[in-house]
Structure formats: C-alpha cells, structure tokens
Design an enzyme around this catalytic site. Sequence first.
Site, mmCIF file in Angstrom:
data_model
loop_
_atom_site.group_PDB
_atom_site.id
_atom_site.type_symbol
_atom_site.label_atom_id
_atom_site.label_comp_id
_atom_site.label_asym_id
_atom_site.label_seq_id
_atom_site.Cartn_x
_atom_site.Cartn_y
_atom_site.Cartn_z
ATOM 1 N N ASP A 1 -53.946 49.259 -61.992
ATOM 2 C CA ASP A 1 -52.727 48.471 -62.224
ATOM 3 C C ASP A 1 -51.673 49.244 -63.018
ATOM 4 O OD1 ASP A 1 -54.104 46.226 -61.046
ATOM 5 O OD2 ASP A 1 -55.173 46.068 -62.949
ATOM 6 N N LYS B 1 -48.910 52.363 -59.492
ATOM 7 C CA LYS B 1 -48.922 53.436 -58.471
ATOM 8 C C LYS B 1 -48.066 53.054 -57.262
ATOM 9 C CE LYS B 1 -53.429 52.917 -58.309
ATOM 10 N NZ LYS B 1 -53.791 52.133 -59.482
ATOM 11 N N GLY C 1 -54.042 45.686 -55.614
ATOM 12 C CA GLY C 1 -52.864 44.828 -55.489
ATOM 13 C C GLY C 1 -51.654 45.594 -55.948
ATOM 14 N N HIS C 2 -50.672 45.701 -55.106
ATOM 15 C CA HIS C 2 -49.446 46.401 -55.469
ATOM 16 C C HIS C 2 -48.273 45.440 -55.404
ATOM 17 C CE1 HIS C 2 -51.252 50.442 -53.991
ATOM 18 N NE2 HIS C 2 -51.589 50.161 -55.218
ATOM 19 N N THR D 1 -63.647 41.761 -57.977
ATOM 20 C CA THR D 1 -62.583 40.920 -57.401
ATOM 21 C C THR D 1 -63.165 39.952 -56.366
ATOM 22 O OG1 THR D 1 -62.157 42.603 -55.738
ATOM 23 C CG2 THR D 1 -60.827 42.704 -57.744
ATOM 24 N N GLN E 1 -57.143 51.395 -57.283
ATOM 25 C CA GLN E 1 -57.944 51.361 -58.522
ATOM 26 C C GLN E 1 -57.611 52.604 -59.357
ATOM 27 O OE1 GLN E 1 -59.995 50.745 -55.414
ATOM 28 N NE2 GLN E 1 -58.984 48.802 -55.672
ATOM 29 N N ASP F 1 -40.889 50.190 -71.378
ATOM 30 C CA ASP F 1 -40.050 49.110 -71.924
ATOM 31 C C ASP F 1 -40.860 48.009 -72.606
ATOM 32 O OD1 ASP F 1 -40.802 48.844 -69.064
ATOM 33 O OD2 ASP F 1 -40.084 46.787 -69.343
HETATM 34 P P1 IMP Z 1 -64.542 45.432 -57.091
HETATM 35 O O1 IMP Z 1 -63.714 46.642 -56.805
HETATM 36 O O2 IMP Z 1 -63.952 44.164 -56.555
HETATM 37 O O3 IMP Z 1 -65.984 45.617 -56.725
HETATM 38 O O4 IMP Z 1 -64.547 45.234 -58.702
HETATM 39 C C1 IMP Z 1 -65.167 46.169 -59.552
HETATM 40 C C2 IMP Z 1 -64.342 46.400 -60.810
HETATM 41 O O5 IMP Z 1 -63.130 47.068 -60.453
HETATM 42 C C3 IMP Z 1 -63.903 45.123 -61.536
HETATM 43 O O6 IMP Z 1 -63.857 45.391 -62.919
HETATM 44 C C4 IMP Z 1 -62.502 44.890 -61.017
HETATM 45 O O7 IMP Z 1 -61.736 44.119 -61.906
HETATM 46 C C5 IMP Z 1 -62.014 46.311 -60.923
HETATM 47 N N1 IMP Z 1 -60.931 46.488 -59.955
HETATM 48 C C6 IMP Z 1 -61.031 46.530 -58.617
HETATM 49 N N2 IMP Z 1 -59.825 46.727 -58.055
HETATM 50 C C7 IMP Z 1 -58.946 46.841 -59.069
HETATM 51 C C8 IMP Z 1 -57.534 47.101 -59.128
HETATM 52 O O8 IMP Z 1 -56.853 47.300 -58.129
HETATM 53 N N3 IMP Z 1 -57.006 47.153 -60.387
HETATM 54 C C9 IMP Z 1 -57.735 46.988 -61.496
HETATM 55 N N4 IMP Z 1 -59.041 46.771 -61.485
HETATM 56 C C10 IMP Z 1 -59.642 46.690 -60.283
#
Ligand code: IMP
Length: 443
Positions: A13, A16, A40-41, A128, A227, A336
């Site tokens: 997050d 990117k 998520g973007h 997630t 990620q 900011d």
């Molecule tokens: P999974 O990728 O859904 O299996 O989740 C595994 C871990 O990665 C968890 O702690 C999620 O919150 C984290 N995670 C997965 N995708 C993202 C992302 O895009 N941003 C931040 N954390 C993520």
Amino acid sequence: MPGLVIVGAQWGDEGKGKVVDLLAERADAVVRFQGGNNAGHTIVRDGEEFKFHLVPSGILYPGKTCVIGNGVVVDPAVLLSELEGLRGAGIDVSGLKVSANAHLIMPYHIILDHSGEARLGKQEIGTTKRGIGPCYADKAARLGIRVQDMLDEKILKKKIMAALEPKKLMLRPYEKDRRFAEMLDLQKMTEDLLTFGHRLEKHIADTSTLVWRTLDEGKLALFEGAQATMLDIDHGTYPFVTSSNPVAGAVTTGAGVGIHDIDEIWGVAKAYATRVGAGPFPTELFDETGDRLRANGREFGTTTGRPRRCGWIDLVALRYAVRLNTLDALVVTKLDVLTGLDRIKVCTKYRGADDATFDTFPYHQSVLHRACGEYEELPGWTEDLTECRTESDLPAAARDYLAFLEEQAGIPIVQIGVGPGREQQIWTESGRAVSAIQEHASA
Ligand code: IMP
C-alpha cells in the site's frame, strides 16, 4: 531496451499504482508479475477515483498493452467485473492481455482461505481471504487450473476433479451449506469457467512474447509489483506474508523475462509505515500519533477496508529492501501526511529482548518478533505540502527529512508524493540525474 521494475519497499500500500500510472503514459507495456486481487490500487485521474485489484495500473491509457503475467493468480469473475466497470466508464480495455499460463483462483480456494484463517483463530495471518494462498499452493502441488484450461471443457473438468480429490475432507463441512454447496458443484463450476473463458478469450495470450517484443524494440516496459518486500513468502516476515514473491527478482519467473532485461528497479515507500494483517511491525504506534497518521493518510485497506496499522518509517527494514531488491532509487510517498507533527521519529536500529541494539534485519523470527524500534528524532513542519510542485517548494525541515532517508537508505529519492493526484508527484533533481527512465517519462 528499458525494463523498469517498481516494487513495494515496506508492507504494501505504498502507492505503487500511482507511480506506475504516471510512467505508463510513456511505456509500451505495463506488466503485473505476481499476486492477485489481494492487491488494491487507487488512482485519481481528473478528480475521478479508480480502484483496481487485478488489472495493471496502465489501463487508463487507451489501448495500452497491459499484461497480467503468468505469475499472477487470476480470479476470472473479478477480472471480468473490473473490465466491465472500466468499459462502463468509457475506457478502452482492448490492450489487456492475460497469460494463458496464469493460474485461476477457484471457488474452493476462497473457501479454503476462509477456513484456514478460521482454524488459526487468534493466530490468523489476516489474509485478504481472496483465495491467494490456496491457489499458489495448488500451483506448487501441480493441481492448479490455468487460464488456458477455461478454453477446453474436457481438460477443465478433469483438472477440477483432480484438484478437488485431496481437498474432499476439508471441504466436506461446507457441502452441507447450500451457499457453499453451489460454489463447489462440479457442473456449475465447469460451466461458469467455460463462460468466463469465452468472455476473456480475446484477452488470453502468450504474454512473455508480447513483453519480449516491447523490450527488443527498445520501448519501455514497466513491471508493476503488488504487495511488497516485507510480505515476500521467502524474505518477508514469514508466516505473516503473502504467498508469492513480491521482490523484484520475481519478475523473471512471473513475467518470463531475463535478469538482463531489467535496467532499473525502484522501491516505493511511504514517508511513514503501515501494515495490514497480523505479524511483526517493530515501529507500530498504538497512540494518537498512529491514529492521526491513519486518519490523515486515509489508511484503510483498498481491498478489505480494514484499518491499517500505522507507525514510523523503519529504516532497518528499508535498507533490507534496498539490498534485497538491488533498488536503484526510492519513491517516497505521502510526505504531506506528516505535516503538523512537532517531531518526526525515524527508526534507525532495533532493540532486541536482551536490550542489545542492531541495525540489520534479523533472519530469526524470535528476534524479529521481540524487536522494537530505536529512533532518531527530526524536526517536523507545519506547512501544507499538497501544493508543492518542486523540491524547492518544500519546507526546509521536509527536505532535511528526505535527505536523512536518502543517506540512510544509501540510494537517491527519485520522486516525492505530496497527495493522491498525478500532479502531486514531484521529480527530484537527483532522480533526474540517476534515472534513464526520466527521458522516457518526458519524451
Ligand atoms: P493474502 O495475500 O491475502 O494471502 O494475505 C497475506 C498477508 O498479506 C496479509 O497480511 C494481508 O493483509 C497482506 N496483503 C496481501 N495483499 C496486500 C496488499 O496489497 N497490501 C498490503 N497487504 C497485503
């Protein structure tokens, strides 16, 4: 043949998507190489907010080649609904290409992700729940269903049966519930996938050759990480990680390019730190400063809406990310958000359970789980940064803060984010000097 990889240097997050979106204008191809719709973007374009989970950020440029590489795990229903939403907003999605070799997230993967977390109870990872882990597990077990399988009914049915066989026991309790029973019905699953395959067929391609063409023609290919480094299954805070490799090196396996195809690697880091889900976070704040960062930075998950854990920037972890990814440059986002803080803390070392301090990222989980940040304090600033458009518009304290980060990370900062809009991303002088991509970005 410029290949630029953009990866998260923290726990995800970092922004990117916005960096990729900005550079995508001049790129020939934007390529995702790992993860799935756990990402998520959010991109703000002309005041309109777009949220993507699966589609590469470059999609807002009409006809741009946007690749979902073989290393991505694809939920076809999610992909189709994103494409529908984009089409509905008048966006041309004809440039989207999905690797025929990418693996599919199946309904049973989503059920297993939920049940796995439920079984762990308080020890849950905080995934997630999009089926990411179980899908990658099936890929490794050679029980995966791939995008190309949606185009062949016979193969599809056979593969689904083989994949379900070893899961029977685990799925049995769900078969009693009508909602899940429907998700697990072999006939329905097969029919749904055949329909999805039919609707996606024009997007399915041999994506590696597409990317090779871009690189061989000397055009810019952007590889968009999802990620982040600290969530990497091998190098992150295992088991509190995702199930893929978000480090830059994964571009070779996840997109089918060679190491020599990559010319630059940028890491994206917030001016502070956040994490969603469980796991070690040595600089986490549990006080009102943490609440303030969450509120000002709108730190709520794009995918799950969960409040993100917030803390000070962690330079031990950041230096680890610099080395692990061989980062050439850093993008620092959300500067900011720090406005109005009297003093800003920067974690330069960890203190372990035995009171000893250390400044490299520990490999041993027990050491990491007990580590807490040791800080240096820098003066804050009160000025609103959101209207700053050059480095010299920034207050001296903000520039000093960035200089400190650069010195500690050992690489230049190439861009600074001062807000969600495209115009709120500042190219730095040192960034212009270090990055050949700048020429493409302003060509
Ligand atoms: P999974 O990728 O859904 O299996 O989740 C595994 C871990 O990665 C968890 O702690 C999620 O919150 C984290 N995670 C997965 N995708 C993202 C992302 O895009 N941003 C931040 N954390 C993520």
